[in-house]
Write a protein that holds these residues in place. Sequence first.
Motif, PDB file in Angstrom:
ATOM      1  N   GLY A   1     -23.645 -47.158 -58.427  1.00  0.00           N
ATOM      2  CA  GLY A   1     -22.365 -46.951 -57.763  1.00  0.00           C
ATOM      3  C   GLY A   1     -22.558 -46.819 -56.273  1.00  0.00           C
ATOM      4  N   PHE A   2     -21.769 -45.929 -55.656  1.00  0.00           N
ATOM      5  CA  PHE A   2     -21.825 -45.728 -54.217  1.00  0.00           C
ATOM      6  C   PHE A   2     -21.648 -44.243 -53.912  1.00  0.00           C
ATOM      7  CE2 PHE A   2     -20.409 -50.036 -54.874  1.00  0.00           C
ATOM      8  CZ  PHE A   2     -21.047 -50.779 -53.883  1.00  0.00           C
ATOM      9  N   GLN A   3     -22.268 -43.809 -52.808  1.00  0.00           N
ATOM     10  CA  GLN A   3     -21.906 -42.509 -52.296  1.00  0.00           C
ATOM     11  C   GLN A   3     -20.459 -42.556 -51.794  1.00  0.00           C
ATOM     12  OE1 GLN A   3     -24.995 -41.659 -49.337  1.00  0.00           O
ATOM     13  NE2 GLN A   3     -25.875 -40.167 -50.768  1.00  0.00           N
ATOM     14  N   VAL A   4     -19.793 -41.416 -51.838  1.00  0.00           N
ATOM     15  CA  VAL A   4     -18.434 -41.346 -51.316  1.00  0.00           C
ATOM     16  C   VAL A   4     -18.499 -40.982 -49.842  1.00  0.00           C
ATOM     17  CG1 VAL A   4     -16.259 -40.061 -51.385  1.00  0.00           C
ATOM     18  CG2 VAL A   4     -17.347 -40.782 -53.515  1.00  0.00           C
ATOM     19  N   LYS A   5     -17.906 -41.841 -49.014  1.00  0.00           N
ATOM     20  CA  LYS A   5     -17.864 -41.566 -47.578  1.00  0.00           C
ATOM     21  C   LYS A   5     -16.770 -40.563 -47.261  1.00  0.00           C
ATOM     22  CE  LYS A   5     -17.759 -43.852 -43.067  1.00  0.00           C
ATOM     23  NZ  LYS A   5     -17.716 -45.156 -42.351  1.00  0.00           N
ATOM     24  N   ARG A   6     -15.607 -40.762 -47.880  1.00  0.00           N
ATOM     25  CA  ARG A   6     -14.515 -39.808 -47.676  1.00  0.00           C
ATOM     26  C   ARG A   6     -13.394 -40.081 -48.667  1.00  0.00           C
ATOM     27  NH1 ARG A   6     -10.269 -41.593 -43.111  1.00  0.00           N
ATOM     28  NH2 ARG A   6     -10.509 -43.858 -43.258  1.00  0.00           N
ATOM     29  N   PHE A   7     -12.583 -39.065 -48.882  1.00  0.00           N
ATOM     30  CA  PHE A   7     -11.347 -39.187 -49.656  1.00  0.00           C
ATOM     31  C   PHE A   7     -10.185 -39.318 -48.676  1.00  0.00           C
ATOM     32  CE2 PHE A   7     -14.213 -37.204 -52.609  1.00  0.00           C
ATOM     33  CZ  PHE A   7     -13.847 -37.689 -53.860  1.00  0.00           C
ATOM     34  N   VAL A   8      -9.207 -40.147 -49.020  1.00  0.00           N
ATOM     35  CA  VAL A   8      -8.075 -40.412 -48.141  1.00  0.00           C
ATOM     36  C   VAL A   8      -6.784 -40.092 -48.895  1.00  0.00           C
ATOM     37  CG1 VAL A   8      -6.927 -42.099 -46.679  1.00  0.00           C
ATOM     38  CG2 VAL A   8      -9.398 -42.263 -47.054  1.00  0.00           C
ATOM     39  N   GLU A   9      -5.884 -39.366 -48.237  1.00  0.00           N
ATOM     40  CA  GLU A   9      -4.596 -39.063 -48.853  1.00  0.00           C
ATOM     41  C   GLU A   9      -3.748 -40.335 -48.972  1.00  0.00           C
ATOM     42  OE1 GLU A   9      -3.602 -36.137 -50.173  1.00  0.00           O
ATOM     43  OE2 GLU A   9      -5.670 -35.527 -49.802  1.00  0.00           O
ATOM     44  N   LYS A  10      -2.621 -40.221 -49.639  1.00  0.00           N
ATOM     45  CA  LYS A  10      -1.740 -41.374 -49.840  1.00  0.00           C
ATOM     46  C   LYS A  10      -1.377 -41.994 -48.480  1.00  0.00           C
ATOM     47  CE  LYS A  10       0.181 -39.257 -54.003  1.00  0.00           C
ATOM     48  NZ  LYS A  10       1.376 -38.653 -54.651  1.00  0.00           N
ATOM     49  N   PRO A  11      -1.664 -43.292 -48.288  1.00  0.00           N
ATOM     50  CA  PRO A  11      -1.447 -43.917 -46.977  1.00  0.00           C
ATOM     51  C   PRO A  11      -0.048 -44.525 -46.869  1.00  0.00           C
ATOM     52  CG  PRO A  11      -2.582 -45.438 -48.415  1.00  0.00           C
ATOM     53  CD  PRO A  11      -2.330 -44.194 -49.240  1.00  0.00           C
ATOM     54  N   ASP A  12       0.303 -44.952 -45.648  1.00  0.00           N
ATOM     55  CA  ASP A  12       1.504 -45.757 -45.502  1.00  0.00           C
ATOM     56  C   ASP A  12       1.182 -47.200 -45.893  1.00  0.00           C
ATOM     57  OD1 ASP A  12       0.201 -47.004 -43.306  1.00  0.00           O
ATOM     58  OD2 ASP A  12       1.128 -45.646 -41.874  1.00  0.00           O
ATOM     59  N   LEU A  13       2.190 -48.059 -45.931  1.00  0.00           N
ATOM     60  CA  LEU A  13       2.017 -49.401 -46.470  1.00  0.00           C
ATOM     61  C   LEU A  13       1.027 -50.227 -45.647  1.00  0.00           C
ATOM     62  CD1 LEU A  13       2.841 -51.450 -48.604  1.00  0.00           C
ATOM     63  CD2 LEU A  13       4.763 -52.115 -47.136  1.00  0.00           C
ATOM     64  N   ALA A  14       1.112 -50.140 -44.326  1.00  0.00           N
ATOM     65  CA  ALA A  14       0.213 -50.930 -43.475  1.00  0.00           C
ATOM     66  C   ALA A  14      -1.238 -50.507 -43.680  1.00  0.00           C
ATOM     67  CB  ALA A  14       0.614 -50.782 -42.014  1.00  0.00           C
ATOM     68  N   THR A  15      -1.459 -49.199 -43.780  1.00  0.00           N
ATOM     69  CA  THR A  15      -2.820 -48.704 -44.008  1.00  0.00           C
ATOM     70  C   THR A  15      -3.323 -49.131 -45.382  1.00  0.00           C
ATOM     71  OG1 THR A  15      -2.347 -46.781 -42.612  1.00  0.00           O
ATOM     72  CG2 THR A  15      -4.258 -46.634 -44.051  1.00  0.00           C
ATOM     73  N   ALA A  16      -2.463 -49.043 -46.388  1.00  0.00           N
ATOM     74  CA  ALA A  16      -2.851 -49.462 -47.736  1.00  0.00           C
ATOM     75  C   ALA A  16      -3.218 -50.941 -47.765  1.00  0.00           C
ATOM     76  CB  ALA A  16      -1.729 -49.168 -48.724  1.00  0.00           C
ATOM     77  N   GLN A  17      -2.475 -51.771 -47.035  1.00  0.00           N
ATOM     78  CA  GLN A  17      -2.806 -53.196 -46.964  1.00  0.00           C
ATOM     79  C   GLN A  17      -4.165 -53.397 -46.306  1.00  0.00           C
ATOM     80  OE1 GLN A  17      -0.834 -55.957 -48.194  1.00  0.00           O
ATOM     81  NE2 GLN A  17      -2.881 -56.829 -47.905  1.00  0.00           N
ATOM     82  N   GLY A  18      -4.465 -52.622 -45.268  1.00  0.00           N
ATOM     83  CA  GLY A  18      -5.774 -52.703 -44.627  1.00  0.00           C
ATOM     84  C   GLY A  18      -6.899 -52.314 -45.567  1.00  0.00           C
ATOM     85  N   TYR A  19      -6.646 -51.271 -46.397  1.00  0.00           N
ATOM     86  CA  TYR A  19      -7.655 -50.877 -47.391  1.00  0.00           C
ATOM     87  C   TYR A  19      -7.902 -52.013 -48.385  1.00  0.00           C
ATOM     88  CZ  TYR A  19      -7.103 -45.993 -45.853  1.00  0.00           C
ATOM     89  OH  TYR A  19      -7.065 -44.838 -45.128  1.00  0.00           O
TER      90      TYR A  19
END
Length: 491
Positions: free
Chosen positions: A173-191
């Motif tokens: 798997g992968f180490q976790v770099k960070r947890f992110v709270e619920k994003p807005d739509l533009a940020t979610a699209q970037g993810y």
Amino acid sequence: MNTLSGLIPCIISGGSGTRLWPVSRQNMPKPFMRMRDDQSLLQKTFLRAASLPGVQSVLTVTNRDLLFRTLDDYRGVNTTQLALDLLLEPFGRNTAAAIAVAALHVQEHFGGDALLLVMPADHLIVDEQAFAQAVAQARDLAGRGYLVTFGIQPDRPETGFGYIEQGDALPQGFQVKRFVEKPDLATAQGYLDGGRHLWNAGMFCFKADTLLQELAGHAPAVLEAAVAALEHSQTLKNTNCRQRELSAKGFGTAPDISIDVALMEKSAQVAVVPCDIGWSDIGSWEALRQLTPSDDKGNQINGEAILHDVHNCYIDSPKRVLGAVGVSNLIIVDTPDAILIADANRSQDVRHIVAELKRQNHPAFSLHRTVTRPWGTYTVLEESTRFKIKRIVVKPNASLSLQMHHHRSEHWVVVSGAALITNGDREILLNMNESTYIPAGHKHRLTNPGIIELVMIEVQSGEYLGEDDIVRFDDIYGRGPTNAEPSEPKS
């Protein structure tokens, strides 16, 4: 004692599912919702856990008021008679406290090296084979000392979920770099475009000892409350079921906080397994409709509906015919005592209806018209200020408590089966079409001595007909006066 695999699935069954009202309610929450195959989400979670290699015991953390409903659901699917452990919360304290008491219980009974697989009871997973493969990867990482979470490969820019950002690669798997709270739509699209972010599924795998050590370092108040809740717990054990009722005093000191906030976001030992398992948290009616096939006009229908010029609607009306004309993009959910009509684009806002029902102390917040009890069910057929009519179904060999009411009398009519009735100082056996009258103030008990269900009609009359007008003298389900529900402490 250890299982062959060292893996203990831990089902967390505490979600209220407020956005799925009116089907999901406080006393019959989302885990008990039936899917189209007539299995509840809780049953599906149990079967998913039971199918993993070597599993011999399943642990469940749930509210004590849901114990008998949970056991009923398990009884229908536990065909191999897996051992059942149940930790019974007096009230909800979020996932950190629930997982802490689970880890302590596993450490005590299965050893500190045993692996917990934490599974929410109200999620749906379609690809069982991919899930089993993800669990195998998580077990490997957990054995190396990681707190492992499962990250769902996103297929759309979703603003309703939290995200996990992947860090350095690990063998499984992968180490976790960070947890992110619920994003807005533009940020979610970037993810979604970036490919390094995963949906946080709320499932975990770790050694009991590892989890407890990390809690001691990052969330000691959670751990201390969990220890206190278990130290003063009461245990009931039979052949393959162990129940531990957590101390309300100890558990009430736990912070109301999620495991993500309390620990996962702080620990340096967190890993993630990316997976594509056909996962859905079924968090709203809109999410549920995405799992339901459509007709040629985009409608999803459960039940009998007569439609004219209707498009892109979700209609759930299993008990009666529903007619609709000239509407589109609606969610319509019909239950015997409540109807929901919502814009399909605003299904998340159903929680506001639930909040208002709770503020009003309305019965539709917590109860359906049919209410499950340890001995069977009752359905309110009609009620007014001075009378209430119920249909009562009692399981074979089940018995209501020996009880008394101050403010109401009751008239019982047997519809089918046989009823053994204590009425004051008399004991009588009633058969079909026979009846008896219970005056207010009389001790009484109803028992089904037969091998088929007992069905009765109860007519209550009096100045007050609330369900809290009951004095129990004896009860085979432990609901006597000393087992009254404690008040939730102020946080």
